[in-house]
Write a protein that holds these residues in place. Sequence first.
Motif, short mmCIF file in Angstrom:
data_model
loop_
_atom_site.label_atom_id
_atom_site.label_comp_id
_atom_site.label_asym_id
_atom_site.label_seq_id
_atom_site.Cartn_x
_atom_site.Cartn_y
_atom_site.Cartn_z
N ALA A 1 18.49 30.50 10.25
CA ALA A 1 19.14 30.46 11.56
C ALA A 1 18.06 30.41 12.64
O ALA A 1 17.10 31.18 12.60
CB ALA A 1 20.03 31.69 11.77
N ALA A 2 18.23 29.50 13.58
CA ALA A 2 17.28 29.37 14.69
C ALA A 2 18.07 29.10 15.96
O ALA A 2 19.03 28.33 15.96
CB ALA A 2 16.29 28.23 14.42
N GLY A 3 17.67 29.73 17.05
CA GLY A 3 18.36 29.55 18.31
C GLY A 3 19.53 30.51 18.46
O GLY A 3 19.75 31.41 17.65
N LYS A 4 20.33 30.30 19.51
CA LYS A 4 21.47 31.18 19.80
C LYS A 4 22.67 30.77 18.96
O LYS A 4 23.24 29.69 19.14
CB LYS A 4 21.81 31.14 21.28
CG LYS A 4 23.00 32.04 21.65
CD LYS A 4 23.24 32.10 23.12
CE LYS A 4 24.51 32.88 23.46
NZ LYS A 4 24.57 34.19 22.77
N ILE A 5 23.07 31.67 18.05
CA ILE A 5 24.22 31.44 17.18
C ILE A 5 25.04 32.73 17.13
O ILE A 5 24.48 33.81 16.94
CB ILE A 5 23.80 31.04 15.76
CG1 ILE A 5 22.81 29.88 15.77
CG2 ILE A 5 25.02 30.69 14.91
CD1 ILE A 5 22.22 29.55 14.42
N ASP A 6 26.35 32.60 17.30
CA ASP A 6 27.25 33.75 17.19
C ASP A 6 28.32 33.46 16.16
O ASP A 6 28.68 32.30 15.91
CB ASP A 6 27.90 34.05 18.55
CG ASP A 6 26.89 34.51 19.59
OD1 ASP A 6 26.14 35.45 19.30
OD2 ASP A 6 26.86 33.91 20.68
N TYR A 7 28.83 34.53 15.58
CA TYR A 7 29.96 34.43 14.64
C TYR A 7 31.12 35.19 15.26
O TYR A 7 31.07 36.40 15.44
CB TYR A 7 29.58 35.01 13.28
CG TYR A 7 30.63 34.82 12.22
CD1 TYR A 7 31.18 33.57 11.98
CD2 TYR A 7 31.06 35.90 11.44
CE1 TYR A 7 32.14 33.38 11.00
CE2 TYR A 7 32.01 35.71 10.45
CZ TYR A 7 32.55 34.45 10.24
OH TYR A 7 33.50 34.27 9.27
N LEU B 1 27.36 27.57 18.00
CA LEU B 1 25.94 27.21 18.11
C LEU B 1 25.63 26.75 19.53
O LEU B 1 26.36 25.93 20.11
CB LEU B 1 25.58 26.08 17.14
CG LEU B 1 25.16 26.48 15.72
CD1 LEU B 1 26.36 27.03 14.97
CD2 LEU B 1 24.56 25.30 14.99
N GLY B 2 24.54 27.32 20.08
CA GLY B 2 24.09 26.90 21.39
C GLY B 2 23.17 25.69 21.31
O GLY B 2 22.95 25.12 20.24
N GLU B 3 22.63 25.31 22.46
CA GLU B 3 21.71 24.17 22.50
C GLU B 3 20.47 24.46 21.65
O GLU B 3 19.95 25.57 21.64
CB GLU B 3 21.27 23.91 23.95
CG GLU B 3 22.39 23.40 24.85
CD GLU B 3 22.82 21.98 24.49
OE1 GLU B 3 22.01 21.26 23.88
OE2 GLU B 3 23.96 21.60 24.82
#
Length: 324
Positions: free
Chosen positions: A27-33, A58-60
């Motif tokens: 996982a890399a960057g801004k990710i939420d579940y 998933l963000g940019e």
Amino acid sequence: MNKVCILLFLPLLLCGQPQDVPLVMYAAGKIDYEGGASGKSIPVYTGIYLTGQGRLSLGEDASLEAISGDQFVRLTSPGRYPLSDLFAEEARETGFIDRFINFVRRGLEQSGTAEDLERAYQENQGNAQGNINGLGDAGLSGLLPFGGTLFPLPTTFTWPGDNAATSYRIRVVDSLTEAVVLTATTRDTSLLLDLSGLYLQDNHRYYWEVFPNAAPSSRPSRLGAQAPAVAGTRIYFTYRDRDRSQVLAPVTGLPMYRGTASEAQRRLLEAMALEEADYLYAADRAYRDGLAEEPNNPIIRRAYAAFLSRWNQRSLARNLIRTR
């Protein structure tokens, strides 16, 4: 346009496939579940299980890789992805990814605590080389290779230092005939040997051992033991005249191996294949290379700790989970 890559593999084993909870391998960057088992929005990171039927956000510039059952999913574009759309709910036949996720989960289970590490060794004690008398649970600490099968490649033999030693004598011996294949003396606690130049026999068993050379008035003793002739100081290995790429070909040709953005995950795939084929020294190197690539990757750190404990390197294994 959102990009979703789902790679399926042909079945390799003929057994039932239970429903698996997806595991995030990278996982890399801004990710939420959102809306999973907790009912809340939680941050996603490497090593987290995606429980319940939530939705990934998933963000940019974010990317995610997860495995479940016999599927590998990679997301590389911003957006929201319902988990039910990414992983089919029906049972699947068991294949390579299923073996890999079971391997990873076993590593996580075996490395949760020092007690788990000890159990991992006990379960594999019949395969691992035994303790050295007087060293307790230190096992074969500091000795490498610590068994298994070796490729015809330059191999670094390593051992712990002895404060009284002025040099060390290393021997490689045919385990059947007791013929000495090599004797060398060095002042260091390691020696690089090109095994392809030692004229070892394919699929033949050997052992190596080291003796510290102390001052003339001191009586030499086998390294790592408190007495001169303690059983267990000989490290047995099998030599195979086989190319490393042959062993790894079934893995390096997989879309998952080629497609992952994580070098640590590639090394973990290699480590699994190498350990399954008994190439413990090469597997150890794959783990070390993976940790060098991603020192904070919890999956490869704990998988490496479990590996070390299985093969009686329990002191090193405990150090790994202490520093996570």
